[in-house]
Design a protein around this motif. Structure first.
Motif, short mmCIF file in Angstrom:
data_model
loop_
_atom_site.label_atom_id
_atom_site.label_comp_id
_atom_site.label_asym_id
_atom_site.label_seq_id
_atom_site.Cartn_x
_atom_site.Cartn_y
_atom_site.Cartn_z
N LYS A 127 0.79 -1.23 0.00
CA LYS A 127 0.00 0.00 0.00
C LYS A 127 0.82 1.28 0.00
CE LYS A 127 -3.47 -2.26 2.98
NZ LYS A 127 -4.20 -2.14 4.26
N SER A 128 2.15 1.21 0.11
CA SER A 128 2.90 2.42 0.42
C SER A 128 4.15 2.63 -0.42
CB SER A 128 3.33 2.41 1.90
OG SER A 128 2.21 2.44 2.75
N ASN A 129 4.36 3.90 -0.79
CA ASN A 129 5.63 4.40 -1.29
C ASN A 129 6.16 5.43 -0.31
OD1 ASN A 129 5.54 2.94 -3.71
ND2 ASN A 129 4.62 4.64 -4.85
N LEU A 130 7.48 5.44 -0.09
CA LEU A 130 8.14 6.49 0.66
C LEU A 130 8.96 7.34 -0.29
CD1 LEU A 130 9.32 4.70 3.94
CD2 LEU A 130 7.25 6.07 3.56
N LEU A 131 9.03 8.66 -0.03
CA LEU A 131 9.66 9.60 -0.93
C LEU A 131 10.59 10.54 -0.18
CD1 LEU A 131 6.40 10.67 -2.76
CD2 LEU A 131 8.12 9.17 -3.75
N VAL A 132 11.64 11.01 -0.86
CA VAL A 132 12.50 12.07 -0.37
C VAL A 132 13.06 12.80 -1.58
CG1 VAL A 132 14.55 10.59 -0.25
CG2 VAL A 132 14.39 12.65 1.18
N GLY A 133 13.21 14.12 -1.48
CA GLY A 133 13.72 14.82 -2.64
C GLY A 133 13.80 16.32 -2.46
N VAL B 52 10.14 15.06 2.70
CA VAL B 52 9.90 13.63 2.86
C VAL B 52 8.41 13.42 2.65
CG1 VAL B 52 11.83 13.17 4.41
CG2 VAL B 52 9.62 13.88 5.35
N GLY B 53 8.03 12.27 2.09
CA GLY B 53 6.63 12.08 1.77
C GLY B 53 6.21 10.63 1.77
N ALA C 241 -3.17 7.43 -5.94
CA ALA C 241 -2.45 7.51 -4.68
C ALA C 241 -2.86 8.78 -3.94
CB ALA C 241 -0.94 7.53 -4.91
N VAL C 242 -2.96 8.67 -2.62
CA VAL C 242 -3.15 9.82 -1.75
C VAL C 242 -1.78 10.26 -1.27
CG1 VAL C 242 -4.20 10.69 0.36
CG2 VAL C 242 -5.44 9.04 -1.06
N VAL C 243 -1.41 11.50 -1.55
CA VAL C 243 -0.06 11.99 -1.33
C VAL C 243 -0.02 12.90 -0.11
CG1 VAL C 243 1.82 13.35 -2.33
CG2 VAL C 243 0.42 11.87 -3.79
N THR C 244 0.97 12.72 0.75
CA THR C 244 1.24 13.66 1.84
C THR C 244 2.74 13.95 1.86
OG1 THR C 244 1.36 11.75 3.36
CG2 THR C 244 -0.71 12.99 3.30
N HIS C 245 3.09 15.23 1.99
CA HIS C 245 4.48 15.67 2.03
C HIS C 245 4.70 16.59 3.23
CE1 HIS C 245 4.90 15.29 -2.66
NE2 HIS C 245 4.92 14.12 -2.05
N PHE C 246 5.92 16.58 3.72
CA PHE C 246 6.34 17.55 4.73
C PHE C 246 7.72 18.05 4.33
CE2 PHE C 246 8.23 18.91 8.77
CZ PHE C 246 7.21 19.72 9.26
N GLY C 247 7.84 19.38 4.15
CA GLY C 247 9.09 19.92 3.63
C GLY C 247 9.64 21.07 4.44
N PHE C 248 10.94 21.34 4.23
CA PHE C 248 11.63 22.46 4.86
C PHE C 248 12.31 23.30 3.78
CE2 PHE C 248 11.52 19.05 7.96
CZ PHE C 248 11.18 19.69 9.14
N TYR C 249 12.21 24.60 3.91
CA TYR C 249 12.90 25.48 2.98
C TYR C 249 14.38 25.56 3.34
CZ TYR C 249 8.29 27.08 1.47
OH TYR C 249 7.01 27.15 0.98
#
Length: 374
Positions: free
Chosen positions: A268-274, A307-308, A317-325
């Motif tokens: 059910k899941s993908n993990l992301l970073v970028g 990261v997401g 897919a339902v996407v959620t992200h959390f980012g820092f400038y």
């Protein structure tokens, strides 16, 4: 603001588990091609408006009432992800609200949703529903004619639905439904003011079940995704429009580019970073309005790391992200941002998405995105 981001009924029902082999042996279409049974619903609903900010307290005094018609199709195991989520229903709904307030008027919404069962028995079931769509409001904000409507500033808005529903059989094909939910309406800061409406809601109505109890098709012996444990790369670009204030009616272009690495870590899941970069042209005008001089103004472009997570439903897919400038010379917002959205793979390589980017719970921009997966 709080985010707080159809019809025929004469279709063949899915055969019982013990009958699948025999039915297919007799030449019937395989479970892969069969469609699940339908559920048709009609519900009345009563609500109140949450005064989540002092600017809308003068409008949070009425008790909106509404009505919904919906059509759901029961998933039946024709795709592996159906079984992963315990055979949810997929639906479309038409929702009407009368806000019993001449400032707010009425709204008409069309939504799509997924309805997941937590408890399913032959005569009753407990479901959780999440959906999204578009809503039309009859009386949006207007400086000239409706300046008191600080909640809704455009005729067209996005809607988000969250519900807990209990359906109990009162006849062979008829179920009575009661439920609690939350409806949220907002335009994502495309037009301002945009405080949005949050409606806690009680539901009461009836469902017509084409098949009850539902019996799924046979689950595949091996439903492990072929790409489980594999890495991938997503490259995308997006655009959006936003308004700075009710007085400045111009819509400013907001663009972004992103390069994200990902890995499928489960069914059910993908993990992301970028990394991603942003160019918000409304900030240029904001600078000109507030700076004493236009010489040596800081760069309004921004760059960040995120990261997401992607919750997978087949191609959706339902996407959620959390980012820092990391690069943010013009401090127009918090040092971090959040994102929630929907992503759809048109092919194995090409995808599109609609995201809501947020700063500390306040909508920044709706992003319309296209990209490739490598």
């Amino acid at each position: 603001m709080m985010i707080r981001y159809g019809l025929g009924l004469l279709l063949l029902s899915a055969p019982a588990v013990g009958q699948v082999g025999a039915v297919q042996a007799q030449g019937e279409e395989p479970a892969k091609q069969q469609k699940g049974p339908l559920v048709l619903g009609a519900y009345a609903q009563g609500s109140f408006i949450i005064a989540h900010t002092p600017a809308i307290r003068h409008l949070a005094v009425s008790h909106p009432t509404g009505f919904e018609l919906n059509l759901q199709r029961q998933t039946n195991g024709s795709e592996p992800w159906h079984a992963w989520y315990r055979y949810p229903k997929l639906g479309v709904a038409l929702v009407y609200y009368d806000y019993h307030n001449p400032v707010l008027g009425r709204s008409y919404a069309a939504t799509t949703y997924i309805n997941k069962s937590f408890l399913r028995r032959p005569r009753h079931e407990l479901n959780f529903r999440v959906g999204t769509g578009l809503a039309y409001f009859t009386n949006p904000f207007s400086l000239e004619s409706n300046h008191k409507n600080t909640i809704v500033s455009s005729k067209l808005n996005a809607t988000l639905q969250l519900r807990l529903e209990y359906d109990v059989a009162v006849a062979e094909h008829l179920g009575m439904l009661v439920g609690l939910g939350l409806n949220h309406y907002s335009n994502g800061a495309t037009t301002k003011p945009n405080f949005g409406i949050n409606l806690p809601t009680v539901f009461l109505g009836f469902n017509y079940h084409q098949q009850r109890p539902f019996v799924p098709a046979v689950r595949p012996a091996n439903d492990t995704p072929a790409d489980l444990g594999r890495n991938f790369l997503n490259i995308s670009t997006s655009f959006g429009l936003k308004q700075r204030s009710p007085i400045d009616r111009e819509k400013y272009l907001v663009q972004s580019v992103s390069v994200l690495g990902g890995r499928r870590v489960g069914r059910k899941s993908n993990l992301l970073v970028g990394l991603e970069g942003f160019y918000d042209r409304s900030l240029l005008q904001e600078q000109r309005d507030t700076a004493r001089t236009t010489d040596n103004l800081p760069d309004v472009k921004k760059a960040g790391v995120l990261v997401g997570h992607e919750l997978l439903f087949g191609r959706l897919a339902v996407v959620t992200h959390f980012g820092f400038y990391l690069y943010n010379p013009y401090k127009s917002n918090n040092f971090y941002y959040e994102r929630i959205g929907l992503k759809y793979h048109a092919t194995d390589r090409l995808f599109g998405a609609v995201d809501l980017k947020v700063h500390r719970g306040s909508a920044d921009v709706i992003e319309w995105k296209v990209g490739v997966k490598l």
